[in-house]
Design an enzyme around this catalytic site. Structure first.
Site, mmCIF file in Angstrom:
data_model
loop_
_atom_site.group_PDB
_atom_site.id
_atom_site.type_symbol
_atom_site.label_atom_id
_atom_site.label_comp_id
_atom_site.label_asym_id
_atom_site.label_seq_id
_atom_site.Cartn_x
_atom_site.Cartn_y
_atom_site.Cartn_z
ATOM 1 N N ARG A 1 -15.684 1.746 -0.712
ATOM 2 C CA ARG A 1 -15.273 0.425 -0.318
ATOM 3 C C ARG A 1 -15.300 0.683 1.351
ATOM 4 O O ARG A 1 -14.777 1.603 1.911
ATOM 5 C CB ARG A 1 -13.762 -0.083 -0.712
ATOM 6 C CG ARG A 1 -13.696 -1.449 0.131
ATOM 7 C CD ARG A 1 -12.491 -1.977 -0.648
ATOM 8 N NE ARG A 1 -11.078 -1.333 -0.042
ATOM 9 C CZ ARG A 1 -9.857 -1.610 -0.466
ATOM 10 N NH1 ARG A 1 -9.832 -2.514 -1.458
ATOM 11 N NH2 ARG A 1 -8.935 -0.873 0.210
ATOM 12 N N HIS B 1 0.853 -1.181 0.037
ATOM 13 C CA HIS B 1 0.021 0.071 -0.074
ATOM 14 C C HIS B 1 0.850 1.351 -0.115
ATOM 15 O O HIS B 1 0.253 2.151 -0.483
ATOM 16 C CB HIS B 1 -1.066 -0.046 1.111
ATOM 17 C CG HIS B 1 -2.097 -0.773 0.875
ATOM 18 N ND1 HIS B 1 -2.262 -2.296 1.338
ATOM 19 C CD2 HIS B 1 -3.441 -0.730 -0.065
ATOM 20 C CE1 HIS B 1 -3.181 -2.892 0.847
ATOM 21 N NE2 HIS B 1 -3.852 -1.972 0.010
ATOM 22 N N GLU C 1 -11.132 -11.045 -4.433
ATOM 23 C CA GLU C 1 -9.542 -10.860 -4.139
ATOM 24 C C GLU C 1 -9.106 -12.056 -3.293
ATOM 25 O O GLU C 1 -7.686 -12.025 -3.019
ATOM 26 C CB GLU C 1 -9.213 -9.543 -3.357
ATOM 27 C CG GLU C 1 -9.995 -9.194 -2.268
ATOM 28 C CD GLU C 1 -9.715 -7.789 -2.045
ATOM 29 O OE1 GLU C 1 -8.775 -7.033 -2.125
ATOM 30 O OE2 GLU C 1 -10.559 -7.119 -1.012
ATOM 31 N N CYS D 1 -10.050 -3.246 -10.097
ATOM 32 C CA CYS D 1 -9.597 -2.235 -9.543
ATOM 33 C C CYS D 1 -8.066 -2.318 -8.820
ATOM 34 O O CYS D 1 -7.567 -1.257 -8.179
ATOM 35 C CB CYS D 1 -10.580 -1.377 -8.463
ATOM 36 S SG CYS D 1 -10.963 -2.942 -7.158
ATOM 37 N N ASN E 1 -4.309 -7.154 -6.733
ATOM 38 C CA ASN E 1 -3.249 -7.067 -5.665
ATOM 39 C C ASN E 1 -3.383 -8.087 -4.833
ATOM 40 O O ASN E 1 -2.380 -8.712 -4.603
ATOM 41 C CB ASN E 1 -3.370 -5.600 -5.039
ATOM 42 C CG ASN E 1 -3.295 -4.417 -6.091
ATOM 43 O OD1 ASN E 1 -3.015 -4.600 -7.307
ATOM 44 N ND2 ASN E 1 -3.873 -3.505 -5.622
ATOM 45 N N ASP E 2 -4.573 -8.299 -4.433
ATOM 46 C CA ASP E 2 -4.710 -9.580 -3.255
ATOM 47 C C ASP E 2 -4.861 -10.899 -3.921
ATOM 48 O O ASP E 2 -4.434 -11.742 -3.206
ATOM 49 C CB ASP E 2 -5.799 -9.069 -2.039
ATOM 50 C CG ASP E 2 -5.368 -7.929 -1.332
ATOM 51 O OD1 ASP E 2 -4.406 -8.093 -0.600
ATOM 52 O OD2 ASP E 2 -6.006 -6.968 -0.858
ATOM 53 N N ARG F 1 2.614 -9.379 -0.526
ATOM 54 C CA ARG F 1 2.859 -8.423 -1.518
ATOM 55 C C ARG F 1 3.487 -7.453 -0.763
ATOM 56 O O ARG F 1 4.073 -6.394 -1.801
ATOM 57 C CB ARG F 1 1.454 -7.770 -1.958
ATOM 58 C CG ARG F 1 0.649 -7.159 -0.891
ATOM 59 C CD ARG F 1 -0.857 -6.964 -1.329
ATOM 60 N NE ARG F 1 -1.084 -5.469 -1.633
ATOM 61 C CZ ARG F 1 -2.262 -5.011 -1.397
ATOM 62 N NH1 ARG F 1 -3.443 -5.708 -1.342
ATOM 63 N NH2 ARG F 1 -2.517 -3.921 -2.090
ATOM 64 N N ARG G 1 -10.810 4.085 -1.137
ATOM 65 C CA ARG G 1 -10.313 3.318 -0.101
ATOM 66 C C ARG G 1 -10.449 4.072 1.373
ATOM 67 O O ARG G 1 -9.729 4.948 1.633
ATOM 68 C CB ARG G 1 -8.868 2.908 -0.188
ATOM 69 C CG ARG G 1 -8.327 2.019 -1.531
ATOM 70 C CD ARG G 1 -6.724 1.942 -1.381
ATOM 71 N NE ARG G 1 -6.290 0.904 -2.219
ATOM 72 C CZ ARG G 1 -5.957 0.720 -3.447
ATOM 73 N NH1 ARG G 1 -5.864 1.987 -3.977
ATOM 74 N NH2 ARG G 1 -5.827 -0.408 -4.001
HETATM 75 C C1 PEP Z 1 -6.572 -5.127 -4.450
HETATM 76 O O1 PEP Z 1 -6.363 -5.947 -3.521
HETATM 77 O O2 PEP Z 1 -6.205 -5.391 -5.701
HETATM 78 C C2 PEP Z 1 -7.300 -3.919 -4.122
HETATM 79 C C3 PEP Z 1 -7.755 -2.977 -5.022
HETATM 80 O O3 PEP Z 1 -7.479 -3.624 -2.869
HETATM 81 P P1 PEP Z 1 -6.106 -3.160 -2.095
HETATM 82 O O4 PEP Z 1 -4.988 -2.603 -2.965
HETATM 83 O O5 PEP Z 1 -6.427 -1.801 -1.324
HETATM 84 O O6 PEP Z 1 -6.137 -4.153 -0.905
HETATM 85 MG MG MG Z 2 -7.122 -5.774 -1.569
#
Ligand code: PEP
Ligand code: MG
Length: 596
Positions: free
Chosen positions: A346, A202, A449, A520, A472-473, A483, A309
């Site tokens: 979210r 993040h 995710e 996203c 991402n997750d 990550r 977020r």
């Molecule tokens: C993701 O996991 O792809 C996502 C958009 O949420 P975050 O990056 O805030 O975990």
């Molecule tokens: Mg996520």
């Protein structure tokens, strides 16, 4: 002597500037420039803080009980000696006079310089005096805090940029917590370098949203780069060049100008509709962290917010979370700023590398032995705090009376979580009705995710109006790669066939059910994946506003129908990245043939 440090590229472009080293624990120390007319006042603040600490230590020494260990008075003497040492106080003053740093920043800058000198000492006894120095600086920072920041002080990280044509600055730290990174939004820094972190940590995501060149996971960077070194950040390659030669500097200044021109060129696409060559309209949405980001989203040509977020409203609050009214105002501000365009809020995704308290991912990892990415995070945390969750839901529902709002729930994996979420929404609606508070209707979506959610998508589609793929997750949990951990960053692979199959299958199943589906995660804003996702059938992408024009350019040049013909081949390949490149080369050759 010039040398290079390698890390992970997280934010495009080239930054050139002098290093500002900040210890992780001091990233939250206020960093701002003071106006020249305030230099004397700032030096006076430093002097007053020093006098206060000297006094504190002298009282301590005087009141030591008779049976106190004999080392204690000697230790206090060492601290008093440091407080009178010009290497600390005089040099700190110089940072204020020459650089116009505020007192706290000047102190931490000088601490970095001295700490390094201590580290290099041969004599172990002397080397250990670094801890004394840190304690003394800590006391001074506390004394400055007690004296209160002067009334003109801007928020941490915010610059007056009023110090007359000085060199640009690059922030170098072991780690920066996402919320601290956010504070640098309007800051003086033209680039960031951290020792730890992955491409989709993040901290990296926030750096990217700031649209400032950044390199993370540069391992030893904060140890080998020195305060004030000249640095080049190559944000495209993930390279930091320390103390570059004039020729290299010139080359990078040229590249910097080129990339600025490219950005300008791309920004002309801002008001153009995103439609593929074969006439498929594509929705390009923005990811935002704060309501204030909505204006950048609009300016970049976003047709809505695909991911707000909300957890950034909850972070670094020293235990005091935002109440319903405060949240309502924030959501409403975002909704109104988007002028009738949809805003997807979210629910809070706290935990993992986004702790509530001021703590970097690195500190979190070391302080908690258990794996926070697999712990009480996102919807799990919300469901464990039902009244907090309902408070947030009420705030979102109230904001939806002011525009088009969608509610998005992160990290769901179990049917029981789906049921509890809808019960909480119904209860929040009931509470608002009973209190005669106006609220609007929201469409409710689930983030996909966790592989479990992707694999049981039909169940999700029965309950939800839409889904949004958090790649991402999804990558993190499919490949079992943290990550935020640079040690395994090379294995964090968006091209892994298993990841691509889950993404493609989610898009296909959602579309077949007539439900909305978007991506996203960072993949949506990465031009390397645009054609692939279009070919999979994706028509809704959500990303940092700064990426929208680059993605739009690729959409405008793509033939979605043709791309779709080759997707199965890419998905069944052992090396999807190579198969995808082949597909693009073949498409380009065909196009060339057809136009001749
Ligand atoms: C993701 O996991 O792809 C996502 C958009 O949420 P975050 O990056 O805030 O975990
Ligand atoms: Mg996520």
């Amino acid at each position: 002597m010039s040398f290079q440090v390698f890390g992970l590229p997280v934010s495009r472009g080239v930054a050139i500037g002098r290093a500002v080293l900040v210890a992780s624990s001091r990233v939250d120390v206020a960093h701002y420039f003071i106006e020249p007319s305030r230099i004397e006042g700032e030096i006076e603040r430093l002097r007053a803080a020093r006098d206060a600490v000297v006094n504190e230590l002298e009282v301590l020494k005087r009141d030591l009980p008779a049976d106190a260990p004999s080392e204690l008075p000697a230790l206090l003497d060492v601290h008093l000696m440091l407080l009178h040492d010009e290497a600390l106080t005089g040099a700190t003053r110089q940072w204020v006079i020459e650089r116009h740093y505020n007192a706290e920043w000047a102190l931490s800058a000088q601490l970095e310089v001295l700490a390094r000198q201590f580290d290099e000492m041969e004599d172990e006894y002397l080397r250990e005096r670094k801890a004394d120095l840190e304690q003394v600086v800590e006391r001074l920072l506390r004394a400055l805090d007690r004296s209160g920041a002067p009334a003109f002080a801007p928020a941490p990280g915010v610059s007056e940029r009023d110090f007359g044509g000085e060199d640009p600055l690059v922030l170098v730290a072991n780690d920066i917590a996402p919320a601290d990174m956010l504070q640098f939004k309007k800051s003086v820094f033209t680039g960031f370098i951290t020792d730890v972190g992955g491409r989709t940590s993040h901290t990296a995501i926030v750096a990217r949203s700031l649209d400032i060149p950044a390199v993370v996971g540069a391992r030893e960077a904060s140890r080998i780069i020195r305060q004030d070194d000249w640095l080049i950040i190559d944000g495209d390659a993930g390279i930091v060049i320390v103390d570059p030669s004039p020729i290299v500097l010139e080359e990078y200044r040229f590249r910097q100008r080129q990339s600025e021109l490219e950005r300008e060129r791309l920004s002309r696409l801002r008001h153009k509709a995103a439609v593929t060559l074969d006439g498929e309209p594509v929705e390009l949405l923005a990811n935002i962290e704060m309501p204030g980001d909505a204006s950048a989203a609009l300016a970049a040509g976003a047709v809505g917010v695909g991911l707000f977020r909300s957890e950034f409203l909850f972070m670094n609050r020293e235990g005091e979370l935002p109440g319903e009214d405060e949240q309502y105002e924030a959501y409403r501000a975002a909704v109104e700023a988007m002028q009738g365009l949809p805003v997807t809020i979210r629910t809070v995704d706290i935990g993992s590398d986004k702790p509530l308290d001021r703590m970097s991912a690195n500190e979190l990892r070391h302080e908690h032995a258990l794996n926070p990415a697999l712990g009480l995070r996102a919807i799990r945390w919300s469901l464990s705090e039902p009244s907090m969750f309902r408070q947030q839901l009420r705030a979102i529902l109230r904001a939806s009376a002011h525009g088009k709002v969608q509610l998005l729930v992160p990290m769901l994996a179990h049917v029981s979580e789906i049921r509890l979420t809808f019960e909480a929404i119904a209860r929040a609606q009931q509470q608002l009705s009973e209190a005669a508070r106006p609220y609007g209707q929201v469409r409710v979506g689930a983030m996909i995710e966790v592989p479990a959610a992707a694999l049981m998508l039909p169940t999700f589609l029965k309950h939800f109006d839409f889904v949004s793929i958090g790649t991402n997750d999804l990558i993190q949990y499919t490949l079992a790669i943290d990550r935020a951990d640079e040690a395994v960053a090379h294995l964090y692979d968006p091209w892994h066939p298993a990841v691509l199959q889950l993404v493609a299958q989610t898009i296909r199943t959602a579309r077949a059910a007539g439900k909305g589906v978007s991506v996203c995660g960072e993949m949506a804003g990465d031009p390397a994946f645009t054609e692939l996702l279009l070919g999979m059938g994706l028509r809704s992408f959500s990303m940092h506003p700064s990426q929208i024009s680059a993605i739009k350019q690729r959409v405008l040049r793509a033939d979605a129908r043709r791309l779709a013909l080759h997707i199965d081949e890419v998905l069944s390949s052992e090396d999807p990245e190579a198969a995808y490149r082949q597909m693009l080369t073949a498409a380009a050759a065909r196009e060339a043939l057809e136009t001749t």
